[in-house]
Design an enzyme around this catalytic site. Structure first.
Site, PDB file in Angstrom:
ATOM      1  N   ASP A   9      -0.205   5.182   0.799  1.00 47.45           N
ATOM      2  CA  ASP A   9      -0.466   6.220   1.808  1.00 47.45           C
ATOM      3  C   ASP A   9      -0.631   5.624   3.204  1.00 47.45           C
ATOM      4  OD1 ASP A   9      -2.265   7.640  -0.820  1.00 47.45           O
ATOM      5  OD2 ASP A   9      -0.487   8.548   0.060  1.00 47.45           O
TER       6      ASP A   9
ATOM      7  N   LYS B 122     -11.528  12.147  -4.616  1.00 48.88           N
ATOM      8  CA  LYS B 122     -12.763  12.706  -5.214  1.00 48.88           C
ATOM      9  C   LYS B 122     -13.975  12.278  -4.385  1.00 48.88           C
ATOM     10  CE  LYS B 122     -12.162  11.285  -9.591  1.00 48.88           C
ATOM     11  NZ  LYS B 122     -10.707  11.107  -9.696  1.00 48.88           N
TER      12      LYS B 122
ATOM     13  N   THR C 168      -2.598   0.696  -4.563  1.00 49.86           N
ATOM     14  CA  THR C 168      -2.971   1.892  -3.819  1.00 49.86           C
ATOM     15  C   THR C 168      -4.268   2.511  -4.317  1.00 49.86           C
ATOM     16  OG1 THR C 168      -2.266   4.153  -3.259  1.00 49.86           O
ATOM     17  CG2 THR C 168      -1.583   3.321  -5.395  1.00 49.86           C
TER      18      THR C 168
ATOM     19  N   GLY D 129     -10.451   7.407  -1.569  1.00 45.58           N
ATOM     20  CA  GLY D 129     -10.443   8.149  -2.826  1.00 45.58           C
ATOM     21  C   GLY D 129     -10.704   9.622  -2.568  1.00 45.58           C
TER      22      GLY D 129
ATOM     23  N   ASP E 125       0.880  -1.166   0.000  1.00 45.60           N
ATOM     24  CA  ASP E 125       0.000   0.000   0.000  1.00 45.60           C
ATOM     25  C   ASP E 125       0.921   1.221   0.000  1.00 45.60           C
ATOM     26  OD1 ASP E 125      -2.270   1.760   0.647  1.00 45.60           O
ATOM     27  OD2 ASP E 125      -1.398   1.802   2.654  1.00 45.60           O
TER      28      ASP E 125
ATOM     29  N   SER F 204      -3.632   8.060  -6.944  1.00 45.69           N
ATOM     30  CA  SER F 204      -3.431   8.010  -8.402  1.00 45.69           C
ATOM     31  C   SER F 204      -1.969   7.768  -8.756  1.00 45.69           C
ATOM     32  CB  SER F 204      -3.878   9.348  -9.010  1.00 45.69           C
ATOM     33  OG  SER F 204      -3.104  10.390  -8.404  1.00 45.69           O
TER      34      SER F 204
END
Ligand code: XBP
Ligand code: MG
Length: 229
Positions: free
Chosen positions: A10, A52, A115, A50, A8, A118
């Site tokens: 973050d 967004k 991940t 995410g 992963d 992006s």
């Protein structure tokens, strides 16, 4: 037999969520929205995976919900701020990460990324912290903008597995969060959790192993593969 580590990003490779939070707030300020996500708010919002989706969820909660086009533009600006902040050197890899990447490479393990963020954010982080393009460090990169369903759905781990050409049983996922744990488990992987600053209150009972960080004693199955011949 372990043939690959799937990382992963973050919270696992690096404590990047504080930089994501600063980037979100910079985009909101630039847009004159009057929003500012403090740490407590962001910890709660991180349950929405995410960026967004996180912006949309926040605007729906406080109303009025922003149109998709506005959310997309805000997130694009946020990603520009994030890349700039990472390039300015705001973060480094978590303890033990570089050593494990190197030891796994030396032991012949494939290494992948799975991940929610992006691809450009992955590129920025790896070049800023390891000084190399991400695809020179990792054999496979599966990013959130490549799958229709983000973590906790298994899609991004399934994409990493298909690109590796390996079965889930041959790989170990290294994660920091409950959505990440759920995603990797749903894809059939064993999971090593290293809780991060924003996930230190999680209940990781479903994980195969939990370590405070990667400088602690690794699971025996992994340690013996990495032991010098
Ligand atoms: C954590 C996420 C991402 C980041 C923000 O990803 O959920 O949404 O918080 O990045 P990981 P974006 O799976 O690496 O822990 O704004 O690019 O989504
Ligand atoms: Mg994470």
């Amino acid at each position: 037999m372990i043939k690959a580590l799937i990382w992963d990003v973050d919270g696992t490779l690096s404590e990047t969520e504080e930089t994501h939070r600063a980037a979100f707030n910079a985009a909101f300020a630039e847009a004159g929205l009057g929003w500012n996500w403090d740490r407590a708010t962001y910890r709660r919002l991180l349950l929405v995976t995410g960026g967004k989706e996180r912006i949309a969820a926040h605007s729906a909660r406080i109303g009025p919900a922003l149109p998709v086009s506005r959310v997309t533009k805000l997130h694009r600006v946020k990603t520009i701020h994030y890349g700039r902040m990472i390039k300015e050197g705001q973060v480094q890899l978590r303890p033990g990460v570089m050593a494990l990447i190197r030891a796994a490479r030396a032991a012949g393990l494939h290494q992948a990324i799975a991940t929610t963020t992006s691809r450009p954010n992955v590129e920025a982080l790896i070049s800023a912290t390891l000084g190399q393009p991400a695809d020179q460090v990792f054999d496979v990169i599966a990013a959130g903008d490549e799958v229709s369903a983000k973590k906790p759905a298994p899609d991004v781990y399934q994409l990493a597995l298909s690109r590796l050409g390996l079965a889930a049983g041959d790989c170990i996922a290294i994660e920091d969060s409950l959505p990440g744990l759920a995603s990797a488990r749903a894809a059939g992987l064993r999971v090593l959790i290293t809780p991060s600053a924003y996930t230190d209150d999680g209940d990781f009972a479903a994980a195969d192993w939990v370590l405070a960080d990667l400088t602690r004693a690794l699971p025996p199955q992994l340690a013996e593969i990495l032991a010098p011949a």
